[in-house]
Design a protein around this motif. Structure first.
Motif, short mmCIF file in Angstrom:
data_model
loop_
_atom_site.label_atom_id
_atom_site.label_comp_id
_atom_site.label_asym_id
_atom_site.label_seq_id
_atom_site.Cartn_x
_atom_site.Cartn_y
_atom_site.Cartn_z
N ASN A 95 0.91 -1.21 0.20
CA ASN A 95 -0.08 -0.20 0.01
C ASN A 95 0.99 1.18 0.01
O ASN A 95 0.47 2.25 -0.68
CB ASN A 95 -0.81 -0.06 0.98
CG ASN A 95 -2.31 -0.70 0.85
OD1 ASN A 95 -3.12 0.11 0.25
ND2 ASN A 95 -2.52 -1.75 1.29
N ILE A 96 1.85 1.46 0.71
CA ILE A 96 2.86 2.38 1.19
C ILE A 96 3.44 2.62 -0.32
O ILE A 96 3.70 3.82 -0.77
CB ILE A 96 3.78 2.46 2.28
CG1 ILE A 96 3.06 2.11 3.71
CG2 ILE A 96 4.68 3.50 2.08
CD1 ILE A 96 3.80 1.99 4.66
N ALA A 97 3.87 1.66 -1.03
CA ALA A 97 4.63 1.74 -2.44
C ALA A 97 3.82 1.93 -3.34
O ALA A 97 4.38 2.06 -4.68
CB ALA A 97 5.34 0.36 -2.31
N GLY A 104 7.91 4.04 -11.12
CA GLY A 104 9.22 3.37 -11.55
C GLY A 104 10.66 2.97 -10.65
O GLY A 104 11.55 2.93 -11.14
N TRP A 105 10.26 3.26 -9.15
CA TRP A 105 11.36 3.22 -8.39
C TRP A 105 11.71 1.81 -8.66
O TRP A 105 11.03 0.86 -8.48
CB TRP A 105 11.08 3.64 -7.24
CG TRP A 105 10.64 5.08 -6.75
CD1 TRP A 105 10.27 6.04 -7.66
CD2 TRP A 105 10.78 5.99 -5.56
NE1 TRP A 105 10.17 7.34 -7.26
CE2 TRP A 105 10.38 7.04 -5.78
CE3 TRP A 105 10.94 5.36 -4.39
CZ2 TRP A 105 10.37 8.10 -4.92
CZ3 TRP A 105 10.73 6.28 -3.08
CH2 TRP A 105 10.62 7.84 -3.48
N GLU A 106 13.13 1.84 -8.38
CA GLU A 106 13.77 0.39 -8.14
C GLU A 106 13.18 -0.20 -6.71
O GLU A 106 12.85 0.53 -5.96
CB GLU A 106 15.20 0.53 -8.28
CG GLU A 106 15.67 0.94 -9.63
CD GLU A 106 17.48 0.82 -9.59
OE1 GLU A 106 17.89 0.53 -8.19
OE2 GLU A 106 17.90 1.26 -10.49
N ARG A 113 12.42 2.82 1.39
CA ARG A 113 11.57 4.20 1.74
C ARG A 113 10.29 3.58 2.49
O ARG A 113 10.04 4.33 3.50
CB ARG A 113 10.88 4.54 0.53
CG ARG A 113 10.04 5.68 0.36
CD ARG A 113 10.67 6.89 0.95
NE ARG A 113 9.75 8.10 1.03
CZ ARG A 113 10.11 9.21 1.67
NH1 ARG A 113 11.20 9.28 2.59
NH2 ARG A 113 9.17 10.16 1.60
N VAL A 114 9.70 2.36 2.29
CA VAL A 114 8.74 1.92 3.16
C VAL A 114 8.90 1.78 4.47
O VAL A 114 8.39 2.30 5.31
CB VAL A 114 8.21 0.62 2.47
CG1 VAL A 114 7.32 -0.15 3.75
CG2 VAL A 114 7.35 0.76 1.24
N ASP A 115 10.15 1.08 4.61
CA ASP A 115 10.94 1.03 6.06
C ASP A 115 11.18 2.52 7.05
O ASP A 115 10.62 2.64 8.01
CB ASP A 115 11.85 0.21 6.28
CG ASP A 115 11.50 -1.25 6.05
OD1 ASP A 115 10.46 -1.68 5.97
OD2 ASP A 115 12.72 -2.21 6.07
N ALA A 116 11.54 3.33 6.19
CA ALA A 116 11.73 4.64 6.69
C ALA A 116 10.49 5.48 7.17
O ALA A 116 10.40 5.94 8.23
CB ALA A 116 12.60 5.46 5.74
N LEU A 117 9.51 5.39 6.30
CA LEU A 117 8.14 5.82 6.55
C LEU A 117 7.29 5.21 7.69
O LEU A 117 7.02 6.00 8.56
CB LEU A 117 7.28 5.93 5.17
CG LEU A 117 7.77 7.04 4.14
CD1 LEU A 117 7.17 6.58 2.84
CD2 LEU A 117 7.55 8.35 4.73
N LEU A 118 7.64 4.00 7.78
CA LEU A 118 7.04 3.26 8.84
C LEU A 118 7.27 3.88 10.20
O LEU A 118 6.82 4.04 11.06
CB LEU A 118 6.88 1.75 8.84
CG LEU A 118 5.81 1.10 7.66
CD1 LEU A 118 6.56 -0.31 7.49
CD2 LEU A 118 4.53 1.02 8.32
N ALA A 119 8.58 4.05 10.17
CA ALA A 119 9.39 4.41 11.29
C ALA A 119 8.87 5.73 11.60
O ALA A 119 8.80 6.22 12.84
CB ALA A 119 10.73 4.38 11.21
N LEU A 120 8.67 6.61 10.65
CA LEU A 120 8.50 8.09 10.68
C LEU A 120 6.91 8.05 11.36
O LEU A 120 6.87 9.12 12.18
CB LEU A 120 8.40 8.59 9.43
CG LEU A 120 8.32 10.21 9.36
CD1 LEU A 120 9.40 11.05 10.11
CD2 LEU A 120 8.10 10.74 7.90
#
Length: 310
Positions: A95-97, A104-106, A113-120
């Protein structure tokens, strides 16, 4: 920066938004406050072209959004709504991605990015990235929705009554969380609510709407000082305008520069006078110690001074 220039939205003979001109400073939280049917959500949805104005124009960073392709425009604007809108058969990470995948991100960049945002947003990535939406509480789901809106690092967030369906405690927690995230990211946020307390907690800038028209605007303290305005008085209540006004003023403003007595309850210098009032009532005291902090000299706050300020 967002600028509404004389925008209106009509449905037949009825103007839902009526000739609104408003500027939202870049990097601020601007709250659109009003009763149901006041036009606040319609006004906000003009920014990402979910609603097209009947007249006027909307500019983001000086560019007319009407000249942008809608899908491309929306990918560059975070959007959070009351119902969250998570895809039920996708895990939290998926969902976050959503937007990064469309861009087109790798895969490695997306996972990071997903892990960083969950922590945020205050969720442990190891515990939450593989959960499905039905396995989340309301507050957790809303945090995931916020993370999804932030995924592609958009400079602008639109938030349409995102916390209104949550219980009061969770709602307060997410208000604090949003303030913390805003302080870290400096994004421009346009936030819609009908809740007066929520507006005062969050707003750097406040815009009050009534029947599609802009009734008052400015920093919260400025709007409250224009309490003679009929719309503001009805929204805040005649008897509570002064109480709400206390929530916009720092306690250190009234602290007398004197040595605090031993044993007095301590109030942080950056706390509001409203918080000072509540602490005095809770502790049964007429004085509070205010320490020197963040450029404030500190001293003692007296009940009589607080009452005069109201």
């Amino acid at each position: 920066m967002i600028r509404f220039e004389g925008v209106s939205r009509r449905y037949g003979d009825r103007a839902v938004v009526d000739r609104v001109t408003l500027e939202v400073p870049g990097g601020s939280i601007c709250v659109l406050l009003g009763e149901s049917g006041s036009g606040k959500s319609t006004l906000m949805r003009m920014v990402n072209r979910l609603v097209e104005p009947s007249a006027g124009r909307v500019l983001v960073d000086g560019r007319d959004v009407a000249q942008a392709e809608p899908e491309a425009l929306r990918r560059g604007i975070g959007y959070v709504i009351q119902s969250v809108g998570l895809f039920p058969h996708w895990r939290v990470a998926e969902n976050i991605a959503t937007v990064p995948r469309l861009l087109g991100w790798e895969a490695a960049r997306i996972a990071e990015r997903v892990d960083a945002l969950l922590a945020l947003v205050g969720l442990d990535p190891a515990r939450f990235r593989d959960r499905f939406p039905h396995e989340l509480s309301g507050g957790q789901a809303q945090r995931v929705g916020l993370a999804r809106a932030l995924a592609a690092d958009p400079p602008l967030l639109l938030m349409d009554e995102p916390f209104s369906a949550l219980d009061p405690g969770t709602r307060r927690d997410l208000q604090v969380e949003l303030r913390r995230i805003h302080a870290r990211t400096g994004k421009t946020i346009l936030f819609v609510t009908h809740d007066v307390e929520e507006a005062l907690v969050l707003a750097d800038e406040l815009a009050v709407l009534e029947d599609g028209r802009l009734a008052a605007r400015g920093r919260p303290a400025q709007v409250l000082e224009t309490g003679a305005d009929r719309t503001v008085r009805r929204l805040f209540g005649e008897e509570s305008l002064a109480f709400h006004r206390l929530g916009t003023l720092p306690a250190a403003r009234l602290a007398r520069p004197e040595d605090a007595e031993d044993g007095l309850p301590v109030l942080p210098a950056t706390a509001s006078l409203k918080q000072a009032l509540m602490l005095m009532l809770e502790q049964g005291t007429d004085r509070l110690a205010v320490p020197a902090e963040a450029g404030f000299p500190g001293g003692t706050l007296h009940w009589a001074d607080l009452v005069r300020a109201a």
